[in-house]
Scaffold this motif. Structure first.
Motif, PDB file in Angstrom:
ATOM      1  N   THR A  56       0.841  -1.202   0.000  1.00  0.00           N
ATOM      2  CA  THR A  56       0.000   0.000   0.000  1.00  0.00           C
ATOM      3  C   THR A  56       0.873   1.247   0.000  1.00  0.00           C
ATOM      4  OG1 THR A  56      -1.765  -1.159   1.174  1.00  0.00           O
ATOM      5  CG2 THR A  56      -1.801   1.244   1.255  1.00  0.00           C
ATOM      6  N   GLN A  57       1.922   1.253   0.800  1.00  0.00           N
ATOM      7  CA  GLN A  57       2.834   2.393   0.846  1.00  0.00           C
ATOM      8  C   GLN A  57       3.569   2.565  -0.487  1.00  0.00           C
ATOM      9  OE1 GLN A  57       3.033   4.716   3.253  1.00  0.00           O
ATOM     10  NE2 GLN A  57       1.302   3.601   4.089  1.00  0.00           N
ATOM     11  N   VAL A  58       3.979   1.460  -1.091  1.00  0.00           N
ATOM     12  CA  VAL A  58       4.645   1.530  -2.398  1.00  0.00           C
ATOM     13  C   VAL A  58       3.701   2.141  -3.426  1.00  0.00           C
ATOM     14  CG1 VAL A  58       5.558   0.132  -4.313  1.00  0.00           C
ATOM     15  CG2 VAL A  58       6.239  -0.377  -1.962  1.00  0.00           C
ATOM     16  N   LEU A  59       2.453   1.718  -3.395  1.00  0.00           N
ATOM     17  CA  LEU A  59       1.460   2.253  -4.328  1.00  0.00           C
ATOM     18  C   LEU A  59       1.238   3.750  -4.108  1.00  0.00           C
ATOM     19  CD1 LEU A  59      -0.634   1.858  -6.542  1.00  0.00           C
ATOM     20  CD2 LEU A  59      -2.261   1.164  -4.768  1.00  0.00           C
ATOM     21  N   LEU A  60       1.173   4.176  -2.860  1.00  0.00           N
ATOM     22  CA  LEU A  60       0.993   5.601  -2.576  1.00  0.00           C
ATOM     23  C   LEU A  60       2.164   6.428  -3.095  1.00  0.00           C
ATOM     24  CD1 LEU A  60      -0.502   5.498   1.037  1.00  0.00           C
ATOM     25  CD2 LEU A  60      -1.674   6.119  -1.086  1.00  0.00           C
ATOM     26  N   ARG A  61       3.380   5.948  -2.877  1.00  0.00           N
ATOM     27  CA  ARG A  61       4.558   6.671  -3.375  1.00  0.00           C
ATOM     28  C   ARG A  61       4.556   6.723  -4.903  1.00  0.00           C
ATOM     29  NH1 ARG A  61       7.181   3.779   0.793  1.00  0.00           N
ATOM     30  NH2 ARG A  61       8.028   2.320  -0.712  1.00  0.00           N
ATOM     31  N   THR A  62       4.148   5.628  -5.525  1.00  0.00           N
ATOM     32  CA  THR A  62       4.094   5.585  -6.986  1.00  0.00           C
ATOM     33  C   THR A  62       3.063   6.577  -7.515  1.00  0.00           C
ATOM     34  OG1 THR A  62       4.738   3.258  -6.939  1.00  0.00           O
ATOM     35  CG2 THR A  62       3.736   4.064  -8.969  1.00  0.00           C
ATOM     36  N   ARG A  63       1.929   6.662  -6.860  1.00  0.00           N
ATOM     37  CA  ARG A  63       0.899   7.619  -7.272  1.00  0.00           C
ATOM     38  C   ARG A  63       1.391   9.055  -7.126  1.00  0.00           C
ATOM     39  NH1 ARG A  63      -4.629   5.121  -4.668  1.00  0.00           N
ATOM     40  NH2 ARG A  63      -4.929   3.498  -6.224  1.00  0.00           N
ATOM     41  N   LEU A  68       3.337  14.016  -9.846  1.00  0.00           N
ATOM     42  CA  LEU A  68       4.392  15.005 -10.101  1.00  0.00           C
ATOM     43  C   LEU A  68       4.839  14.978 -11.558  1.00  0.00           C
ATOM     44  CD1 LEU A  68       6.562  14.591  -6.870  1.00  0.00           C
ATOM     45  CD2 LEU A  68       5.116  16.537  -7.482  1.00  0.00           C
ATOM     46  N   LEU A  69       4.966  13.783 -12.120  1.00  0.00           N
ATOM     47  CA  LEU A  69       5.362  13.675 -13.527  1.00  0.00           C
ATOM     48  C   LEU A  69       4.285  14.256 -14.449  1.00  0.00           C
ATOM     49  CD1 LEU A  69       6.977  10.126 -13.596  1.00  0.00           C
ATOM     50  CD2 LEU A  69       8.144  12.309 -13.927  1.00  0.00           C
ATOM     51  N   GLU A  70       3.023  14.001 -14.134  1.00  0.00           N
ATOM     52  CA  GLU A  70       1.942  14.575 -14.941  1.00  0.00           C
ATOM     53  C   GLU A  70       1.969  16.101 -14.874  1.00  0.00           C
ATOM     54  OE1 GLU A  70      -1.415  12.560 -13.224  1.00  0.00           O
ATOM     55  OE2 GLU A  70      -1.409  11.022 -14.787  1.00  0.00           O
ATOM     56  N   GLN A  71       2.221  16.639 -13.692  1.00  0.00           N
ATOM     57  CA  GLN A  71       2.295  18.089 -13.523  1.00  0.00           C
ATOM     58  C   GLN A  71       3.469  18.644 -14.333  1.00  0.00           C
ATOM     59  OE1 GLN A  71       2.773  19.262  -9.452  1.00  0.00           O
ATOM     60  NE2 GLN A  71       2.862  21.440  -9.927  1.00  0.00           N
ATOM     61  N   ARG A  72       4.581  17.968 -14.277  1.00  0.00           N
ATOM     62  CA  ARG A  72       5.774  18.412 -15.003  1.00  0.00           C
ATOM     63  C   ARG A  72       5.533  18.390 -16.512  1.00  0.00           C
ATOM     64  NH1 ARG A  72       9.688  21.650 -15.553  1.00  0.00           N
ATOM     65  NH2 ARG A  72      11.631  20.772 -16.322  1.00  0.00           N
ATOM     66  N   ILE A  73       4.882  17.353 -17.001  1.00  0.00           N
ATOM     67  CA  ILE A  73       4.574  17.268 -18.430  1.00  0.00           C
ATOM     68  C   ILE A  73       3.658  18.407 -18.846  1.00  0.00           C
ATOM     69  CG2 ILE A  73       3.291  15.908 -20.154  1.00  0.00           C
ATOM     70  CD1 ILE A  73       4.486  13.405 -18.829  1.00  0.00           C
ATOM     71  N   THR A  74       2.661  18.691 -18.031  1.00  0.00           N
ATOM     72  CA  THR A  74       1.740  19.791 -18.320  1.00  0.00           C
ATOM     73  C   THR A  74       2.499  21.115 -18.395  1.00  0.00           C
ATOM     74  OG1 THR A  74      -0.049  18.612 -17.208  1.00  0.00           O
ATOM     75  CG2 THR A  74      -0.338  20.977 -17.526  1.00  0.00           C
ATOM     76  N   GLU A  75       3.413  21.334 -17.460  1.00  0.00           N
ATOM     77  CA  GLU A  75       4.223  22.566 -17.472  1.00  0.00           C
ATOM     78  C   GLU A  75       5.081  22.651 -18.727  1.00  0.00           C
ATOM     79  OE1 GLU A  75       6.476  22.403 -13.851  1.00  0.00           O
ATOM     80  OE2 GLU A  75       4.714  22.746 -12.587  1.00  0.00           O
TER      81      GLU A  75
END
Length: 90
Positions: A56-63, A68-75
């Motif tokens: 569950t923790q691994v999944l949260l970190r991955t999300r 962050l990557l989606e935000q960076r791509i948008t920028e």
């Protein structure tokens, strides 16, 4: 793996719900029920709570990283779209 204390508790409850004559077999019946429960639960291929929590923790970190990557791509896309394109005259 399943918590052995839970299996013991279930086995004890089953044993206590039996009629008095059957209950006299006591520990032997409880051990047999515990063995059968353990055997059947092992076949279910379940994960223990600790392993589930770790995943569950691994999944949260991955999300979080994905967000962050989606935000960076948008920028980057907005910067790319804002940059004027040089047109060559031929």
């Amino acid at each position: 793996m399943i918590d052995p204390k839970k299996i013991e508790q279930i086995a004890r409850q089953v044993q206590e719900s039996m009629p008095k004559g059957v209950r006299e077999f006591g520990e032997d019946i409880e051990k047999k029920v515990r063995q059968i429960l353990q055997s059947q639960l092992t076949r279910l291929d379940l994960v223990n709570r600790e392993e589930f929590d770790v995943q569950t923790q691994v999944l949260l970190r991955t999300r979080e990283k994905l967000a962050l990557l989606e935000q960076r791509i948008t920028e980057l896309e907005s910067k790319l779209n804002a940059t004027p394109v040089a047109v060559k005259n031929e």
